[in-house]
Design an enzyme around this catalytic site. Sequence first.
Site, short mmCIF file in Angstrom:
data_model
loop_
_atom_site.label_atom_id
_atom_site.label_comp_id
_atom_site.label_asym_id
_atom_site.label_seq_id
_atom_site.Cartn_x
_atom_site.Cartn_y
_atom_site.Cartn_z
N TYR A 170 22.29 35.46 44.45
CA TYR A 170 23.25 35.35 44.09
C TYR A 170 24.46 36.05 42.83
O TYR A 170 25.38 36.26 43.93
CB TYR A 170 24.02 34.27 43.49
CG TYR A 170 25.47 33.21 43.90
CD1 TYR A 170 25.78 33.17 45.49
CD2 TYR A 170 25.92 32.80 43.00
CE1 TYR A 170 26.88 32.92 45.71
CE2 TYR A 170 27.52 32.62 43.22
CZ TYR A 170 28.52 32.05 44.79
OH TYR A 170 29.09 31.73 45.23
N LYS A 172 31.57 34.53 40.27
CA LYS A 172 32.16 33.00 39.32
C LYS A 172 32.25 32.79 38.14
O LYS A 172 32.63 31.96 38.00
CB LYS A 172 31.07 32.30 40.03
CG LYS A 172 31.40 32.58 42.07
CD LYS A 172 32.72 31.94 42.43
CE LYS A 172 32.56 31.59 43.56
NZ LYS A 172 33.72 31.30 44.43
#
Length: 276
Positions: free
Chosen positions: A153, A160
């Site tokens: 990620y 995020k």
Amino acid sequence: MLLQGKKLLITGVLTPQSLAFGIAEHALAQGAEIILTGFGRAKSLTERSAKRLKPGTEVLELDVTNPEHFPALTEALRQKWGRVDGVLHAIAYAPEDALGGNFLNTPWESVQTAFRVSAFSVKELAMACAPLMPPGSAIVALDFDNRQAWPIYDWMGVCKAAMEATVRYLARDLGPKGIRVNALAAGPLATIAAKGIPGFKALAQYWGKQAPLGWSDKDSHDHVARTACAMLSDWMPSTTGEMVHVDGGYHSVGAPPVDTVEGAEGVLATPTPKEG
């Protein structure tokens, strides 16, 4: 109905496989009026999806990297409705070199793009809509819990995490106006966006082994959509600055059951008592 009479702005609808599409579908079923956003060449896909949701559903132009689009959005919503009761932020993007194990080599330009689209846009969208939002309104940002580092990620995870912090600060500053701001942290779901994340399938398969309630990256969209509608409704009046998980309980368990982990014996398992 849960959202009867509510006027909701929903971003992030691209195709019927989009998570935001499912949320919009449930919102309509619960009595809401909706307006979608899209931009550029992809806007035609959003318009096609809008017709599948409900004929006549309007799609407004919104490119979150264009500062001029936000005041235009405010004015369009003012003329159309005069108020906005709820906003769904479902926008995220990271260039290819910001994902997939390239964390140490990602250039600032790519990080900057990912941050602007995936984190800063939450604040920009909130500020565009807040002047039209009465007390009791809600902003929900779709999330993937990033209180820890994930494989694959990379910089999207950092963005995020920044988005989660942005939600808390927005909750602080918009709370006195009666506006709730929360993040909805879903487990991995099979969407168009997920296809761009290297190793996504392996993560999704592992997820179901650890989540106490189980998890399906294909069948759990409905659970997330229903929760989003609850968060946009009047039924969570004192919840703000929160990260609400819809992940089968994965976040609450440190590791999968030992009988699902190859070679776990003697590492996590309880030793068998010996006589004497």
